[in-house]
Design an enzyme around this catalytic site. Sequence first.
Site, mmCIF file in Angstrom:
data_model
loop_
_atom_site.group_PDB
_atom_site.id
_atom_site.type_symbol
_atom_site.label_atom_id
_atom_site.label_comp_id
_atom_site.label_asym_id
_atom_site.label_seq_id
_atom_site.Cartn_x
_atom_site.Cartn_y
_atom_site.Cartn_z
ATOM 1 N N ASP A 294 38.150 36.761 38.975
ATOM 2 C CA ASP A 294 37.954 36.564 40.412
ATOM 3 C C ASP A 294 37.787 35.096 40.792
ATOM 4 O OD1 ASP A 294 35.479 36.462 39.116
ATOM 5 O OD2 ASP A 294 34.394 37.080 40.902
ATOM 6 N N SER B 7 34.900 40.774 38.021
ATOM 7 C CA SER B 7 34.850 39.416 37.461
ATOM 8 C C SER B 7 35.761 39.248 36.255
ATOM 9 C CB SER B 7 33.399 39.067 37.130
ATOM 10 O OG SER B 7 33.298 37.704 36.801
ATOM 11 N N HIS B 8 35.172 38.952 35.101
ATOM 12 C CA HIS B 8 35.956 38.643 33.905
ATOM 13 C C HIS B 8 36.221 39.877 33.051
ATOM 14 C CE1 HIS B 8 31.679 38.438 33.429
ATOM 15 N NE2 HIS B 8 31.837 38.766 32.172
ATOM 16 N N ASP C 180 38.489 32.742 35.632
ATOM 17 C CA ASP C 180 38.393 34.163 35.273
ATOM 18 C C ASP C 180 39.035 35.071 36.323
ATOM 19 O OD1 ASP C 180 36.475 33.852 37.264
ATOM 20 O OD2 ASP C 180 35.204 35.423 36.434
ATOM 21 N N LYS D 284 29.683 30.668 42.561
ATOM 22 C CA LYS D 284 30.222 29.660 41.658
ATOM 23 C C LYS D 284 31.719 29.552 41.927
ATOM 24 C CE LYS D 284 29.914 33.194 38.092
ATOM 25 N NZ LYS D 284 28.706 33.946 37.778
ATOM 26 N N ASP E 259 35.692 32.617 39.870
ATOM 27 C CA ASP E 259 34.446 31.866 40.043
ATOM 28 C C ASP E 259 34.019 31.111 38.783
ATOM 29 O OD1 ASP E 259 33.714 34.163 38.709
ATOM 30 O OD2 ASP E 259 32.099 34.737 40.097
ATOM 31 N N ARG E 260 34.603 31.455 37.630
ATOM 32 C CA ARG E 260 34.206 30.761 36.397
ATOM 33 C C ARG E 260 35.215 29.684 36.020
ATOM 34 N NH1 ARG E 260 31.370 34.870 32.181
ATOM 35 N NH2 ARG E 260 30.047 35.907 33.712
#
Length: 540
Positions: A278, A112-113, A276, A375, A280-281
């Site tokens: 990947d 992720s982030h 981010d 998300k 999703d944010r």
Amino acid sequence: MIKNISTTPFEGQKPGTSGLRKKVTVFQQPHYAENFIQSIFDSLQGFTGKTLVIGGDGRYYNREVIQTAIRMAAANGFGRVLTARGGLLSTPAASHLIRKYGAFGGIILSASHNPGGPDGDFGIKYNAGNGGPAPEKLTGEFFANTKKISSYKISDAADCNLDKLGASEIEGMTVEVIDPVSDYQKLMETLFDFDAIRALFKSGFRIRFDAMHAITGPYGHAILEDALGAPKGSVVNGTPLPDFGGHHPDPNLVHAKALYDLMMSAKGPDFGAASDGDGDRNLIIGKNQFVTPSDSLALLAANAHLAPGYSKGLAGVARSMPTSCAVDRVATKLGIKSFETPTGWKFFGNLLDAGMITMCGEESAGTGSNHVREKDGLWAVLLWLNILAKRRQSVADIVKEHWAEYGRNYYSRHDYEEVDADAANRLMKFLRDKLPSLKGEKAGALAVATADDFSYHDIVDGSDTANQGIRIIFDDGSRVIYRLSGTGTAGATLRVYIEKYEAKVLGLETQAALSDLIGFARGLASIAERTGRTEPTVIT
Ligand code: G1P
Ligand code: ZN
């Protein structure tokens, strides 16, 4: 040839966490990624001959593990692997592919982030056939399998060419490399009024989208610039890099500070956004107007009907417990239900699958809807653009009108990162023990009305989830919440969430508006004494 390699057990993904996240160097140990992938496959039933989606956010070690996962999928009997050019797929795009092509599930490679590169983080997670993160029952089985694994199956075939679109075969399994963007773009075209957004850009409206050298670059170039007509150069840091250019691909006010500074300056564009590692944010900033993720969720819910995909209204909404209550007020006005779930996207999945909610979000910059089961950063940006194209007002005006109508939930999260894990656990235990005596305690003019350790009953599958965070609610609805992060890779991260509702005084600076509650939160838990930190590491 398919080989059976003997191996030894290890401790993999903790049940209830969204994937196995570790340093790259840990994943590079012999058999490590293989052990985890086999532990996933050993928990699944009935996938022989079926499709598996595999993709990742392009971080360092992505290509190597994709090749490993393809060889193992073939050896374990999958019929087809669907992957994208370069092995690149954003998390929401992977969720969409699983759903669209009726795949059995998907393996997503991402942390992720978290930072990437040889010394950064890596991760593997499994998404089920609904496109969403594996439910707790399954992650529990992954964990149990990692502790008893003795061998894994892998083909010794050569690497697949991930850079060429089209199909090839290994061990009788088809490997199909598709364009990462086109299916996702088609989905977005069904949800949003692309003509209206095109007209908005044509009128001179300007955007800066910061892809943070992560996965959304190609999506941003194709959709925002090529399809919607934002001028070339609107998408910055648009080439995914294995180390994210040395940056931390977390779209918050600390790591996307350059975007924030630009948006607060006279030469800034009308709209700023970032996503981010990947994809999703999302981070949303108008000209001179930062929009907190909690406010963004409320605003999107209140205005969603302006987008074709949501023109019939929302079935319901959901927010994670620490997310501000702003969206609840919108739900009340719309006459729909607002669900409060534990932190993490998987709790929304059941409500989305059951058709009880259409939209959901978290304070940590995750917003999404029933179009996928993750998300979705770019989706949030496009919904904002659709709303702006229809309302033709500035972000600041839209936000201010919203506060004037619903009141304002001042909100901030204070993170104490990499604190001593024992000290953090002792702090949480202290608070838990103190819960029964908190009623009536004062923070300035406010008094504690209720205090509990949040637990959740899932009305869809009947499951119960306990110990989800200390929740202190004051008599006016203000809240102080403490929980420990479940995603960090070093020590413990204490998160303190502070929220104050104001019906009338709408223009204060956030930290000042929250100062009594911040003082209360620090004092009650003796944060400085227990963690050795007088200030949080990150304030968002
Ligand atoms: C964090 C966020 C949470 C989000 C999760 C995965 O988890 O706070 O909202 O769902 O990342 O993206 P935490 O580290 O707080 O456990
Ligand atoms: Zn992410």
